[in-house]
Structure formats: structure tokens, C-alpha cells
Design a protein around this motif. Sequence first.
Motif, PDB file in Angstrom:
ATOM      1  N   ILE A  23       0.843  -1.201   0.000  1.00 42.37           N
ATOM      2  CA  ILE A  23       0.000   0.000   0.000  1.00 42.37           C
ATOM      3  C   ILE A  23       0.876   1.248   0.000  1.00 42.37           C
ATOM      4  O   ILE A  23       0.647   2.183  -0.777  1.00 42.37           O
ATOM      5  CB  ILE A  23      -0.961  -0.009   1.204  1.00 42.37           C
ATOM      6  N   LEU A  24       1.909   1.274   0.858  1.00 39.34           N
ATOM      7  CA  LEU A  24       2.806   2.429   0.932  1.00 39.34           C
ATOM      8  C   LEU A  24       3.576   2.638  -0.369  1.00 39.34           C
ATOM      9  O   LEU A  24       3.888   3.768  -0.738  1.00 39.34           O
ATOM     10  CB  LEU A  24       3.773   2.272   2.102  1.00 39.34           C
ATOM     11  N   GLN A  25       3.881   1.536  -1.077  1.00 41.48           N
ATOM     12  CA  GLN A  25       4.591   1.622  -2.351  1.00 41.48           C
ATOM     13  C   GLN A  25       3.664   2.008  -3.497  1.00 41.48           C
ATOM     14  O   GLN A  25       4.116   2.279  -4.605  1.00 41.48           O
ATOM     15  CB  GLN A  25       5.243   0.281  -2.683  1.00 41.48           C
ATOM     16  N   GLY A  26       2.364   2.005  -3.243  1.00 45.59           N
ATOM     17  CA  GLY A  26       1.393   2.355  -4.282  1.00 45.59           C
ATOM     18  C   GLY A  26       1.043   1.202  -5.192  1.00 45.59           C
ATOM     19  O   GLY A  26       0.447   1.407  -6.244  1.00 45.59           O
ATOM     20  N   LYS A  27       1.393  -0.008  -4.822  1.00 43.78           N
ATOM     21  CA  LYS A  27       1.109  -1.174  -5.653  1.00 43.78           C
ATOM     22  C   LYS A  27      -0.288  -1.728  -5.419  1.00 43.78           C
ATOM     23  O   LYS A  27      -0.788  -2.492  -6.223  1.00 43.78           O
ATOM     24  CB  LYS A  27       2.160  -2.255  -5.412  1.00 43.78           C
ATOM     25  N   ILE A  28      -0.889  -1.354  -4.302  1.00 46.90           N
ATOM     26  CA  ILE A  28      -2.275  -1.712  -4.004  1.00 46.90           C
ATOM     27  C   ILE A  28      -3.035  -0.410  -3.803  1.00 46.90           C
ATOM     28  O   ILE A  28      -2.644   0.440  -3.011  1.00 46.90           O
ATOM     29  CB  ILE A  28      -2.381  -2.592  -2.737  1.00 46.90           C
ATOM     30  N   ARG A  29      -4.131  -0.261  -4.554  1.00 47.68           N
ATOM     31  CA  ARG A  29      -4.956   0.944  -4.421  1.00 47.68           C
ATOM     32  C   ARG A  29      -5.908   0.783  -3.242  1.00 47.68           C
ATOM     33  O   ARG A  29      -6.452  -0.293  -3.030  1.00 47.68           O
ATOM     34  CB  ARG A  29      -5.754   1.174  -5.701  1.00 47.68           C
ATOM     35  N   VAL A  30      -6.103   1.852  -2.508  1.00 42.05           N
ATOM     36  CA  VAL A  30      -6.957   1.806  -1.313  1.00 42.05           C
ATOM     37  C   VAL A  30      -7.917   2.991  -1.294  1.00 42.05           C
ATOM     38  O   VAL A  30      -7.702   4.000  -1.963  1.00 42.05           O
ATOM     39  CB  VAL A  30      -6.123   1.807  -0.016  1.00 42.05           C
ATOM     40  N   LEU A  31      -8.957   2.820  -0.498  1.00 41.99           N
ATOM     41  CA  LEU A  31      -9.892   3.892  -0.172  1.00 41.99           C
ATOM     42  C   LEU A  31      -9.929   4.014   1.341  1.00 41.99           C
ATOM     43  O   LEU A  31      -9.689   3.044   2.053  1.00 41.99           O
ATOM     44  CB  LEU A  31     -11.295   3.554  -0.673  1.00 41.99           C
ATOM     45  N   ARG A  32     -10.245   5.185   1.824  1.00 46.02           N
ATOM     46  CA  ARG A  32     -10.413   5.367   3.267  1.00 46.02           C
ATOM     47  C   ARG A  32     -11.859   5.792   3.511  1.00 46.02           C
ATOM     48  O   ARG A  32     -12.365   6.683   2.847  1.00 46.02           O
ATOM     49  CB  ARG A  32      -9.453   6.420   3.793  1.00 46.02           C
TER      50      ARG A  32
END
Length: 77
Positions: A23-32
Amino acid sequence: MYLTVEETADYLSVSVPYVESLILQGKIRVLRDGDGEVLIYKDQFKTHFEQLEKYRKLVEELANEPVPEDVDIKDED
């Protein structure tokens, strides 16, 4: 469908810290959400699992392929 970080780690069979690093590397997209909880869209991994299946089949085919007889082998006693 959305998953939490823990559910995603379980789904991918990896550790929670590894998912967090992706997630921190931007390889997994997230929503909050409104509470700040991280939600991960499950279908973004569809291609990943399709590629794993292709590679698994390829490795299986290569493993089942017979070894050709070498024409240079001489039967010398």
C-alpha cells in the motif's frame, strides 16, 4: 466488494505487514472510509490470480514434457 488490510492479507496468503508495505509503495490501491479505515477493492487482484494460473499451467506443461533423446550419446562400454 471491499476488504480490510487483514482480509486482504488472508485473501492473498501473505502477511499484514507485506500488504501494508505494498500500500505504501502504491502497488495496491486503497480507499479510506469516514473513520479513516483502509478499504481495498477485491477485484484489483483478478489479473494477478489469472497470471498465476497461466504460469502454473506453463510450469506444469514444461514439467510433463518428455526429455528428447540426445543423438550425440554413444553407447560405449
